[in-house]
Write a protein that holds these residues in place. Structure first.
Motif, PDB file in Angstrom:
ATOM      1  N   PHE A  13       6.867  28.829  37.089  1.00  0.00           N
ATOM      2  CA  PHE A  13       8.056  28.298  37.763  1.00  0.00           C
ATOM      3  C   PHE A  13       9.404  29.032  37.706  1.00  0.00           C
ATOM      4  CE2 PHE A  13      11.300  24.904  39.116  1.00  0.00           C
ATOM      5  CZ  PHE A  13      10.896  24.825  40.398  1.00  0.00           C
ATOM      6  N   GLN A  14       9.643  29.300  36.505  1.00  0.00           N
ATOM      7  CA  GLN A  14      10.877  30.150  36.175  1.00  0.00           C
ATOM      8  C   GLN A  14      10.827  31.563  36.893  1.00  0.00           C
ATOM      9  OE1 GLN A  14      13.441  28.567  34.787  1.00  0.00           O
ATOM     10  NE2 GLN A  14      14.418  30.478  35.341  1.00  0.00           N
ATOM     11  N   SER A  15       9.535  31.993  37.009  1.00  0.00           N
ATOM     12  CA  SER A  15       9.394  33.342  37.682  1.00  0.00           C
ATOM     13  C   SER A  15       9.592  33.133  39.085  1.00  0.00           C
ATOM     14  CB  SER A  15       8.105  33.992  37.342  1.00  0.00           C
ATOM     15  OG  SER A  15       7.863  35.037  38.010  1.00  0.00           O
ATOM     16  N   LEU A  16       8.971  32.196  39.644  1.00  0.00           N
ATOM     17  CA  LEU A  16       9.086  31.789  41.124  1.00  0.00           C
ATOM     18  C   LEU A  16      10.542  31.603  41.452  1.00  0.00           C
ATOM     19  CD1 LEU A  16       6.039  29.313  41.617  1.00  0.00           C
ATOM     20  CD2 LEU A  16       6.065  31.831  41.905  1.00  0.00           C
ATOM     21  N   ILE A  17      11.312  30.980  40.779  1.00  0.00           N
ATOM     22  CA  ILE A  17      12.748  30.735  41.025  1.00  0.00           C
ATOM     23  C   ILE A  17      13.507  32.088  40.821  1.00  0.00           C
ATOM     24  CG2 ILE A  17      14.864  29.560  40.005  1.00  0.00           C
ATOM     25  CD1 ILE A  17      13.331  27.371  39.056  1.00  0.00           C
ATOM     26  N   SER A  18      13.303  32.836  40.104  1.00  0.00           N
ATOM     27  CA  SER A  18      13.839  34.160  39.909  1.00  0.00           C
ATOM     28  C   SER A  18      13.399  35.056  41.191  1.00  0.00           C
ATOM     29  CB  SER A  18      13.580  34.861  38.723  1.00  0.00           C
ATOM     30  OG  SER A  18      13.966  34.357  37.511  1.00  0.00           O
ATOM     31  N   ARG A  19      12.355  35.031  41.689  1.00  0.00           N
ATOM     32  CA  ARG A  19      11.853  35.638  42.987  1.00  0.00           C
ATOM     33  C   ARG A  19      12.684  35.305  44.118  1.00  0.00           C
ATOM     34  NH1 ARG A  19       5.479  35.318  41.729  1.00  0.00           N
ATOM     35  NH2 ARG A  19       5.641  36.024  44.075  1.00  0.00           N
ATOM     36  N   ALA A  20      12.580  34.006  44.105  1.00  0.00           N
ATOM     37  CA  ALA A  20      13.384  33.289  45.307  1.00  0.00           C
ATOM     38  C   ALA A  20      14.965  33.761  45.472  1.00  0.00           C
ATOM     39  CB  ALA A  20      13.244  31.968  45.498  1.00  0.00           C
ATOM     40  N   GLU A  21      15.422  33.735  44.147  1.00  0.00           N
ATOM     41  CA  GLU A  21      16.802  33.644  44.036  1.00  0.00           C
ATOM     42  C   GLU A  21      17.257  35.165  44.149  1.00  0.00           C
ATOM     43  OE1 GLU A  21      20.452  32.867  40.928  1.00  0.00           O
ATOM     44  OE2 GLU A  21      18.383  32.379  40.206  1.00  0.00           O
TER      45      GLU A  21
END
Length: 85
Positions: A13-21
């Protein structure tokens, strides 16, 4: 658009957030093979909300133009005040 399973999303999840942000990536999350939610950056969300507001405004303008009996809130308020006076 990237598609991930709910299990993968939970684990990363943290990686997905960073990729989106930071990369502006749009990530679709699937459960049992069906798309259920998306992770998008805040700028994408702001654009989506602005588009939604514009569509709502256009629909309201169309409704007002098509309705000869349209009453504004100001007219309703004035009518209510005159009844109570």
């Amino acid at each position: 658009m990237t598609i991930v399973s709910a299990t993968e999303a939970r684990a990363n999840f943290q990686s997905l957030i960073s990729r989106a942000e930071y990369k502006g990536e749009r990530i679709l999350i699937q459960r049992h093979g069906k798309s259920v939610v998306a992770v998008i950056g805040l700028e994408d969300l702001k654009r989506l909300e602005a588009l939604d507001d514009a569509m709502d405004s256009a629909a309201l303008r169309d409704a007002v133009e098509q309705n000869d009996g349209f009453t504004t809130l100001e007219e309703i308020d004035a009518a209510r005040r005159s009844v109570h006076e």
